[in-house]
Design a protein around this motif. Structure first.
Motif, PDB file in Angstrom:
ATOM      1  N   GLY A  78       4.219 -14.156 -25.359  1.00  0.00           N
ATOM      2  CA  GLY A  78       4.474 -12.845 -25.936  1.00  0.00           C
ATOM      3  C   GLY A  78       4.122 -11.671 -25.055  1.00  0.00           C
ATOM      4  O   GLY A  78       4.081 -10.535 -25.525  1.00  0.00           O
ATOM      5  N   THR A  79       3.895 -11.905 -23.763  1.00  0.00           N
ATOM      6  CA  THR A  79       3.568 -10.803 -22.861  1.00  0.00           C
ATOM      7  C   THR A  79       4.771  -9.889 -22.637  1.00  0.00           C
ATOM      8  O   THR A  79       4.631  -8.674 -22.539  1.00  0.00           O
ATOM      9  CB  THR A  79       3.077 -11.346 -21.511  1.00  0.00           C
ATOM     10  OG1 THR A  79       1.918 -12.160 -21.723  1.00  0.00           O
ATOM     11  CG2 THR A  79       2.725 -10.223 -20.553  1.00  0.00           C
ATOM     12  N   PHE A  80       5.958 -10.483 -22.565  1.00  0.00           N
ATOM     13  CA  PHE A  80       7.184  -9.722 -22.354  1.00  0.00           C
ATOM     14  C   PHE A  80       8.158  -9.976 -23.504  1.00  0.00           C
ATOM     15  O   PHE A  80       8.153 -11.053 -24.105  1.00  0.00           O
ATOM     16  CB  PHE A  80       7.863 -10.130 -21.041  1.00  0.00           C
ATOM     17  CG  PHE A  80       7.070  -9.804 -19.807  1.00  0.00           C
ATOM     18  CD1 PHE A  80       7.154  -8.554 -19.215  1.00  0.00           C
ATOM     19  CD2 PHE A  80       6.244 -10.758 -19.237  1.00  0.00           C
ATOM     20  CE1 PHE A  80       6.424  -8.255 -18.073  1.00  0.00           C
ATOM     21  CE2 PHE A  80       5.512 -10.479 -18.093  1.00  0.00           C
ATOM     22  CZ  PHE A  80       5.595  -9.217 -17.514  1.00  0.00           C
ATOM     23  N   THR A  81       8.980  -8.978 -23.771  1.00  0.00           N
ATOM     24  CA  THR A  81      10.068  -9.171 -24.713  1.00  0.00           C
ATOM     25  C   THR A  81      11.136 -10.044 -24.061  1.00  0.00           C
ATOM     26  O   THR A  81      11.483  -9.828 -22.893  1.00  0.00           O
ATOM     27  CB  THR A  81      10.683  -7.819 -25.107  1.00  0.00           C
ATOM     28  OG1 THR A  81       9.690  -7.015 -25.729  1.00  0.00           O
ATOM     29  CG2 THR A  81      11.855  -8.015 -26.058  1.00  0.00           C
ATOM     30  N   VAL A  82      11.659 -11.011 -24.772  1.00  0.00           N
ATOM     31  CA  VAL A  82      12.680 -11.900 -24.207  1.00  0.00           C
ATOM     32  C   VAL A  82      13.932 -11.083 -23.897  1.00  0.00           C
ATOM     33  O   VAL A  82      14.468 -10.403 -24.781  1.00  0.00           O
ATOM     34  CB  VAL A  82      13.032 -13.036 -25.187  1.00  0.00           C
ATOM     35  CG1 VAL A  82      14.112 -13.939 -24.577  1.00  0.00           C
ATOM     36  CG2 VAL A  82      11.787 -13.849 -25.519  1.00  0.00           C
ATOM     37  N   PRO A  83      14.402 -11.098 -22.649  1.00  0.00           N
ATOM     38  CA  PRO A  83      15.615 -10.338 -22.312  1.00  0.00           C
ATOM     39  C   PRO A  83      16.855 -10.995 -22.908  1.00  0.00           C
ATOM     40  O   PRO A  83      16.827 -12.145 -23.358  1.00  0.00           O
ATOM     41  CB  PRO A  83      15.640 -10.398 -20.773  1.00  0.00           C
ATOM     42  CG  PRO A  83      14.883 -11.637 -20.436  1.00  0.00           C
ATOM     43  CD  PRO A  83      13.818 -11.789 -21.484  1.00  0.00           C
ATOM     44  N   ASP A  84      17.946 -10.267 -22.893  1.00  0.00           N
ATOM     45  CA  ASP A  84      19.223 -10.803 -23.357  1.00  0.00           C
ATOM     46  C   ASP A  84      19.680 -11.884 -22.378  1.00  0.00           C
ATOM     47  O   ASP A  84      19.863 -11.628 -21.190  1.00  0.00           O
ATOM     48  CB  ASP A  84      20.253  -9.676 -23.420  1.00  0.00           C
ATOM     49  CG  ASP A  84      21.603 -10.142 -23.947  1.00  0.00           C
ATOM     50  OD1 ASP A  84      21.743 -11.331 -24.268  1.00  0.00           O
ATOM     51  OD2 ASP A  84      22.520  -9.303 -24.005  1.00  0.00           O
ATOM     52  N   LEU A  85      19.857 -13.100 -22.873  1.00  0.00           N
ATOM     53  CA  LEU A  85      20.236 -14.230 -22.024  1.00  0.00           C
ATOM     54  C   LEU A  85      21.724 -14.541 -22.124  1.00  0.00           C
ATOM     55  O   LEU A  85      22.175 -15.606 -21.694  1.00  0.00           O
ATOM     56  CB  LEU A  85      19.428 -15.469 -22.415  1.00  0.00           C
ATOM     57  CG  LEU A  85      17.904 -15.320 -22.362  1.00  0.00           C
ATOM     58  CD1 LEU A  85      17.231 -16.622 -22.798  1.00  0.00           C
ATOM     59  CD2 LEU A  85      17.441 -14.923 -20.959  1.00  0.00           C
TER      60      LEU A  85
END
Length: 238
Positions: A78-85
């Motif tokens: 949860g350190t980063f928001t998951v980017p659009d894959l």
């Protein structure tokens, strides 16, 4: 994109320690709006499992990649928001009929992050024992950019010869060697510096680290951007 066609960067992840470097490069590419083709070697899955606890699976690669990219260099979830894959395409390492195995498949170039000495040797010798090595060989023969972020120390003479051979073939040899002038205050800052240099070599814009501006003391606590290097890198949750 070129003439309406998808033209990705291929990111190859070998079995060397340093999976956070790959995650930072992938986040940087996606943040810059680049398309990505991903190749994860068999050996790198063991390293990823050891460094993050994530078991990367072919059948669930999107889910596993999202979990990986959400983690920081300290492996905290949860350190980063998951980017659009949505513009990421995954190719299994054993699929030698995959798109990137052919020079007619359009790509901008390839980034190998991290690159093990075994991977370096295989690419330098043209072994093409898996898709990662085959794609690197294709990248060289097509005269496309190839960045090899080697992660090993010390280096023996044979590996040094292989790295010279890659340089002579047109690759950029980029040791995963973080610098400290950017005002690192967290392990993520050191990882992002190396990832930023990889993106620099590829000509991809980013804000992963504070650049040198010719003034001493900018990297010291309280100098440069507010919060040190974190002022220009991906902040947690961004």
């Amino acid at each position: 994109m070129t003439d309406g066609k998808r033209t990705p960067w291929v990111v190859g992840v070998s079995g060397a320690s340093g999976t956070p470097y790959a995650a930072s490069v992938l986040r940087g590419l996606l943040a810059a709006g680049e398309s990505v083709d991903l190749v994860v070697s068999r050996a790198s899955r063991l390293t990823l499992l050891d460094e993050t606890g994530i078991a990367f699976r072919d059948a669930h690669w999107r889910e596993d990649l999202g979990e990986w990219l959400a983690r920081g260099a300290d492996s905290k979830p949860g350190t980063f928001t998951v980017p659009d894959l949505g513009d990421v395409r995954y190719w299994a390492a054993g699929d030698l009929a995959a798109g990137p195995s052919s020079g007619s498949y359009p790509v901008k170039g390839m980034l190998i992050v991290p690159a093990s000495t075994a991977c370096v040797a295989g690419v330098a010798l043209g072994l093409s024992k898996d898709l990662l090595q085959r794609t690197a060989s294709v990248t060289l023969k097509e005269r496309r950019p190839l960045v090899v972020a080697v992660r090993e120390t010390p280096l023996n003479g044979q590996t040094l010869k292989h790295l010279v051979a890659l340089d002579e073939a047109g690759a950029v040899v980029l040791p995963a060697s973080p610098a400290f002038y950017a005002g690192a205050t967290h392990i993520q800052d050191l990882v992002d510096f190396v990832a930023g240099r990889v993106l620099d070599a590829a000509g991809v814009p980013h804000r992963l680290y504070r650049r040198w501006e010719g003034e001493l003391g900018g990297g010291a606590p309280g100098g440069g951007a507010p919060g040190g290097a974190r002022g220009t890198s991906h902040a947690p949750g961004s």
